[in-house]
Design an enzyme around this catalytic site. Sequence first.
Site, PDB file in Angstrom:
ATOM      1  N   TYR A 150       0.666  -1.217   0.067  1.00  0.00           N
ATOM      2  CA  TYR A 150       0.146  -0.207  -0.038  1.00  0.00           C
ATOM      3  C   TYR A 150       0.644   1.090   0.021  1.00  0.00           C
ATOM      4  O   TYR A 150       0.731   2.262  -0.875  1.00  0.00           O
ATOM      5  CB  TYR A 150      -1.117  -0.048   1.187  1.00  0.00           C
ATOM      6  N   LYS A 154       0.947   4.529  -2.939  1.00  0.00           N
ATOM      7  CA  LYS A 154       0.958   5.726  -2.346  1.00  0.00           C
ATOM      8  C   LYS A 154       2.508   6.742  -2.867  1.00  0.00           C
ATOM      9  O   LYS A 154       2.229   7.921  -3.066  1.00  0.00           O
ATOM     10  CB  LYS A 154       0.542   6.316  -0.999  1.00  0.00           C
TER      11      LYS A 154
END
Length: 285
Positions: A150, A154
């Site tokens: 994750y 980002k």
Amino acid sequence: MTTQRNKYVLITGCGEGGIGHALAKHFVKNGCVVIATLLPQEGRKHLDHPQIHVVDLNVTNEEEMLPFKKQVESITDGNLDVLVNNAGICYTMTAADTDVRQVERMFAVNVFGPMRMVHHFHKMIVHARGAIVNIGSIGGVCPYIFGASYNATKAALHHYGNTLRVEMKPFGVRVVNIISGEVSTNILKSDVRDSRALPDNSIYAPIADIFKAHVNRTPNTMTPDEYARGVVATVLTPSPPAWFWHGNSTLLVRMLDTFLPRTTFDWLFYRWFNLKTLEGSFKEG
């Protein structure tokens, strides 16, 4: 006398109770007309407002983009003042135990989705001399444990936005990376719903309880409403910052990232997640 036209805002991922939902409400409060996207199976009563147009869109599906673009053009008359790349999903797992198929799906939403939106809508944004807003995360700055993939999405989104900002400058388009802290949204619920757990043969098995507690955590969060109020007020200024840090824990992460060695995060997370427990625990066989 020239009449002032409406300001149009396109926001992806506007499910009930999430950041997109809150952003839509606050852009409307500021006089904007919002195009809010949802997946077909999502409810939409929460977006019932005369200044909100709700349109189905899966940002991972290229075939949906052209008919969706035509819908947006018919609503906005070719002017798009703000594009908010908000749609996102989460996958929590240790880096070593990561199921790459899950990560590919997450990159499709979190990274390739924004790229696809910019590709199809940049000329409308240039026409309006508007803004592109990417909803990033402190996870893309610090090595938050169990979030390697994750965090990678980002970090990729941040750097894509950084480069896009330079390339769009000649056209008067602002690009803003929102470095989001802890915000109370629905993004973590998929991990809980899927009962995310470490594989039985994981080398991290000795801290399986710590991993489970992390998946089921209730972090100290900012509300979506408070978060959206700050983001919208910043984005609608004539000269928004390149990076806007907003949400709980952002001040701490920003200070550590700016003033201390990169390995400061290693030291903190090693202790917070009791990783010392793993020293000497692995036995081959």
